[in-house]
Design a protein around this motif. Sequence first.
Motif, PDB file in Angstrom:
ATOM      1  N   ASP A 292       0.838  -1.203   0.000  1.00  0.00           N
ATOM      2  CA  ASP A 292       0.000   0.000   0.000  1.00  0.00           C
ATOM      3  C   ASP A 292       0.872   1.251   0.000  1.00  0.00           C
ATOM      4  N   GLU A 293       0.315   2.328  -0.550  1.00  0.00           N
ATOM      5  CA  GLU A 293       0.907   3.655  -0.452  1.00  0.00           C
ATOM      6  C   GLU A 293      -0.106   4.571   0.218  1.00  0.00           C
ATOM      7  N   GLY A 294       0.339   5.756   0.617  1.00  0.00           N
ATOM      8  CA  GLY A 294      -0.598   6.684   1.251  1.00  0.00           C
ATOM      9  C   GLY A 294       0.126   7.749   2.041  1.00  0.00           C
ATOM     10  N   LEU A 295      -0.523   8.230   3.103  1.00  0.00           N
ATOM     11  CA  LEU A 295       0.024   9.335   3.892  1.00  0.00           C
ATOM     12  C   LEU A 295      -0.043   9.031   5.383  1.00  0.00           C
ATOM     13  N   ILE A 296       0.943   9.572   6.125  1.00  0.00           N
ATOM     14  CA  ILE A 296       0.897   9.606   7.588  1.00  0.00           C
ATOM     15  C   ILE A 296       0.908  11.078   7.979  1.00  0.00           C
ATOM     16  N   LYS A 297      -0.017  11.480   8.868  1.00  0.00           N
ATOM     17  CA  LYS A 297      -0.175  12.902   9.183  1.00  0.00           C
ATOM     18  C   LYS A 297      -0.212  13.144  10.684  1.00  0.00           C
ATOM     19  N   ILE A 298       0.248  14.309  11.074  1.00  0.00           N
ATOM     20  CA  ILE A 298       0.020  14.842  12.417  1.00  0.00           C
ATOM     21  C   ILE A 298       0.051  16.360  12.296  1.00  0.00           C
TER      22      ILE A 298
ATOM     23  N   VAL B  71      -0.242   9.618  15.393  1.00  0.00           N
ATOM     24  CA  VAL B  71      -0.395  10.034  14.001  1.00  0.00           C
ATOM     25  C   VAL B  71      -1.612   9.364  13.381  1.00  0.00           C
ATOM     26  N   LYS B  72      -2.068   9.932  12.250  1.00  0.00           N
ATOM     27  CA  LYS B  72      -3.148   9.341  11.479  1.00  0.00           C
ATOM     28  C   LYS B  72      -2.564   8.727  10.204  1.00  0.00           C
ATOM     29  N   LEU B  73      -2.940   7.487   9.934  1.00  0.00           N
ATOM     30  CA  LEU B  73      -2.444   6.774   8.759  1.00  0.00           C
ATOM     31  C   LEU B  73      -3.582   6.607   7.760  1.00  0.00           C
ATOM     32  N   GLU B  74      -3.347   6.999   6.506  1.00  0.00           N
ATOM     33  CA  GLU B  74      -4.384   6.938   5.470  1.00  0.00           C
ATOM     34  C   GLU B  74      -3.846   6.216   4.234  1.00  0.00           C
ATOM     35  N   VAL B  75      -4.476   5.095   3.880  1.00  0.00           N
ATOM     36  CA  VAL B  75      -4.081   4.307   2.716  1.00  0.00           C
ATOM     37  C   VAL B  75      -4.714   4.911   1.456  1.00  0.00           C
ATOM     38  N   ASN B  76      -3.967   4.887   0.339  1.00  0.00           N
ATOM     39  CA  ASN B  76      -4.502   5.301  -0.959  1.00  0.00           C
ATOM     40  C   ASN B  76      -5.638   4.356  -1.340  1.00  0.00           C
ATOM     41  N   ASN B  77      -6.863   4.869  -1.258  1.00  0.00           N
ATOM     42  CA  ASN B  77      -8.076   4.051  -1.410  1.00  0.00           C
ATOM     43  C   ASN B  77      -8.193   3.434  -2.806  1.00  0.00           C
ATOM     44  N   GLN B  78      -7.977   4.234  -3.856  1.00  0.00           N
ATOM     45  CA  GLN B  78      -8.153   3.749  -5.232  1.00  0.00           C
ATOM     46  C   GLN B  78      -7.154   2.639  -5.552  1.00  0.00           C
ATOM     47  N   LYS B  79      -5.902   2.844  -5.148  1.00  0.00           N
ATOM     48  CA  LYS B  79      -4.892   1.826  -5.417  1.00  0.00           C
ATOM     49  C   LYS B  79      -5.229   0.524  -4.702  1.00  0.00           C
TER      50      LYS B  79
END
Length: 879
Positions: free
Chosen positions: A508-514, A549-557
Motif C-alpha cells: 500500500d501507499e498513502g500518507l501519515i499525518k500529524i 499520528v493518522k495513517l491513510e491508505v490510498n483508497n483507489q490503489k
Amino acid sequence: MQIYGLNELRKMYLDYFESKDHLVLKSFSLVPNNDKSLLLVNAGMAPLKPYFTGQEIPPKNRIATCQKCIRTGDIENVGKTARHLTFFEMLGNFSFGDYFKKEAIEWSWEFLTKYVGLDESRLYASIYLNDEEACEIWNKVIALPKEKIFRFDEDNFWEHGAGPCGPCSEIFYDRGEKYGCGDENCTVGCECDRYMEVWNNVFTQFNSDGQGNYEELLNKNIDTGMGLERLAAVVQDAETIFDVDTIKAIRDRVCEIAKVEYRKDDKTDVSIRLITDHIRSVTFMTSDGIIPSNEGRGYVLRRLLRRAARHGRLLGIKGKFLSNLALAVISESKDGYPELEEKKDYILKLITVEEDKFDKTIDQGLTILSDMINELIKDNKKILNGEDAFKLYDTYGFPIDLTKEILEEKGYSLNEDAFNKSMDIQRETARGARTETNYMGSDITIYQKIDPNITSEFVGYNKLACESDIIVITSEDEIVEELVAGQIGTIIVDETPFYPTMGGQIADEGLIKIGNSIFRVDDTIKLQGGKIGHLGTVVQGIFKLKDRVKLEVNNQKRNNIAKNHSATHLLHKALKVVLGNHVEQAGSLVSEDKLRFDFTHFEALTLAEIEEVEKLINKEIQEDYPVVTDVMNVEEAKKSGAMALFGEKYDNDVRVVTMGDYSKELCGGTHVDSIGKIMVFKIISESGIAAGVRRIEALTGNNVIKYYKTIENELNHAAKAAKSEPAQLVSRIEGYIDEIKSLNNENQKLKNKLAKDSLGDLLNSTVKIKEISLLAAEIPEMEMNDLRNLGDQIKDKFGEGVIVLVSSFGNNKVSIVSMVTDEAMKQGAHAGNLIKALASFVGGGGGGRPNMAQAGGKNPKGIKELLVNVPIILEQQIK
C-alpha cells in the motif's frame, strides 16, 4: 529391545518432547526463507536461525521439529557407500534462553533408554575438550562412567563464522563387533560402522566475532540434531541405512522394476542405492515447489533426477520409471508429510515430464559424443578434450560418468584435468554470484538493530485509516528520534492499515499525518519479528517518536489491487478445472494495474483453453458471490477444502478466503467484498518462464476497458493506413498478402533465370588447387536459401571439387555456402572447417558437415579478402 519403524520413531520423538512442554512445529520447506547463505535447508536448526540470534521472538522458548533436509556435498559418494544420503530427516529439540545442558542431556538419555529402549551399556558420550560442566552432568547425573566419556577437540565445537556457537556433546551406540573394523583399538571415533553417532546436543553459549574472540551469551540456547534414519538403523539393527524399513521398501521397488537382486553384484548395488536415495530427494523437493532448471536449487533437482534416470538405464530399465518410484516414497512418508499425498498429481506429472526430457537429452548427447569420437578417429587422437566433455555435461545435461564409460568402451579416454578446470570456473562463477551475508544469510540492515520485542499489528482488512503511536523511526542508516521535511526514512507504529509487500501482493501507499506534518508512504515492508515499516519521505513538518499520528491508505490503489488479487484466486481454480489438478501456483504479482500468475503446467495453453478459462471466471464474476473471510486452525482449513500454496509456512491460525462455491484458499491478502466488484477479467498474455512453469498476465475492471480502447484506436489507425474501414480491414490485408505473394513469385523467377544465365560464367572461373577444382565467387543480392540452391545447381554440372559462394544482401548481411564432393573430402577438404575459417573475414560464424556448411556475417567489406583467402585455406587442408 523392541523394534520400531521409522515413522513410529518420528512420532515417538515429537510426542516425547511435546510432553516436555515443547511446541511441535511441522517441517519447514526445503526452500530457505530469507536466507541467502543456503541453497536448500540442510539442518534442523537452519529455519530457526532468527530465534537463535534474537532477531525474532519464537512462538515458544521450547520447540521440537522433524526437519526434512538435503545435502549434496558428497553426492559423488551416494550409492558407492551405504552411508551417504542426499535426503534425510533431522529430529531436533531446541531451547531459546530456557533450559540448558542438564535438561538437554537428561532428556536425550531418557528418550533413548527409557522410551526407545536402547541398552545403556552400549551407549557412550563425547564432549568438547574442556567442557567440564557437560562431563559432570554425564558422570554425576546420568552416572555414565568416565571411561565412556570421550573428549574431542574441534569436532565437538560447533561454529559457523561469526555468530552464535558453542561446544557439543554426542551420544554413540555400540552396534557390536559384526559392524567393526577388527582393529583391537577400535572405539568411539573410529571410522568404521561399529560406534554410530545417534544424537548431538549443541550448547550455544558463546557469540563469536569470527576472529577467535568469544563472548558469553546472556540467553543460552540448545540446538539438538539426531538423524532419524540413523536412529532407525540402530533400533532395527539394520546393516545399513538402506535396510531401514521405509527406505528398504523403496529399494525393493527399484529391484522389482529393474528385475534385479540387491547384494548380488557391487556395481548393481551402487545403482540401486543411488536411485533409492535420489528419488526421495526428488519427490520431497518437487513437493516443495522446486522446479528443474539449469541453476540454483532447480539444477540440484535436475541433477538428482537425471542421475537416477541414468542409473535406471544402467540397471536395464526400459522407459520412464521414476514417477512409479515416487509413489513408493509418497506411500512410505505421507504419515509424517501429508503434503506428499496432497500434491501427488503434480509431483508425478513433473517427474514424468522431466524424465521424458532427459530421455531426449541423453539420445541427443549420444549423437554428439559419437560425432566427437569420429573427430578423434579422423585426427588420430586418443583423448577427448575436457572442454568438449564439459559442454556435453553443462549444455546438454549429459552425465560425465557416461561420457567416460562410452569412451573407455571404444578405447579412448578423457582429459579430466581440463574438464575439472571448466567445472571449477563454473563453481567460482556461481560463488561470485552469491551475495555476501551475515550469519543469518540475509543482508545486514538498520532494521536488525531494532528491539525484537517491538511488533506491529495490521488492522487494514476492514479499514483504510486509523490512528496509532510511532514506536520506531529510522533514517536511511540509523535509528533516530525524529524526521524532518525532506528526509527519507521509515516509520513503525503500533497499528497500521497499510498492507506490506507480501504473498505476491504489492504494498500500500498513502500518507501519515500529524497536524500540518505529512509523511508520504512510498512503500510498506514486512520486517523480521512481526514489524511493519512505512518507507517514504517527510513532505512537510516533523515526525517524532511517540507522536500520535493518522495513517491513510490510498483508497483507489488498494481497491484495484483487491480486484486483481481476488481474480488470481478465481484464475487458480479455473486453471485446475480446465487443465487438471497438477496445476499449482508457482508465484504471483498483484498490482493496481494488472495481475501476473505463475503456475505449473508443461505446455502452452491453446487459444481454446484460454477462452475457456476467461469464460469460467467471467461467469463467476457475474454471479456476484460475496467474498467471505474466516480465521481458523490451519488443519481445519485444509480439511474444509481450502487450497494451500507451495512453500508457504502457515501459522496455526490462518485466514480462509471463500468465493461462493467456486474458490477457497488460505490467504493473508486483501480482497473485494463481493466478486462482482472485479467487473470483468481478460487474459492479455500467456507464456513459458521456466521448464514446467507458465505465466499468465491479466487485467480486471476499468483496466480491461482501457485495454479494449487501446486496441480500438490501433485498429482505426491500421484501417486508415490501409485506406480501409475497420470492418473491411481483414479483406484489404488478404488482398495485400496475395499481391505480395505474386510479386515474390515473379521476383524468384527472375532470380532463378539470372542464376541460370550466370552459371556458365561461374563454371568458367574454376581454378585448380593441388589437383582439386575450386569455384569461389561472389553472387549479388542472394539470401541463404537461394545461395544453397545455386550451389546445388553448380554441383550437378561441376563434377568433383570445392564450391564456395558468398553474397551480401539487405542491411549489411552476408551469406556463405561451402560444398565439398566425395573425392575432395578424401583428399582432406572439409566444408565445415573451411567455413569456420572464412566466416571471420565477414564478422560472422558458422559450421557444418564435411560435405556442406554455411555461415552468416555482418561485414560485406570483408568479402573481397575472404575470396582471396579461399585457395590459401583450402591448400592448407589438402593432404
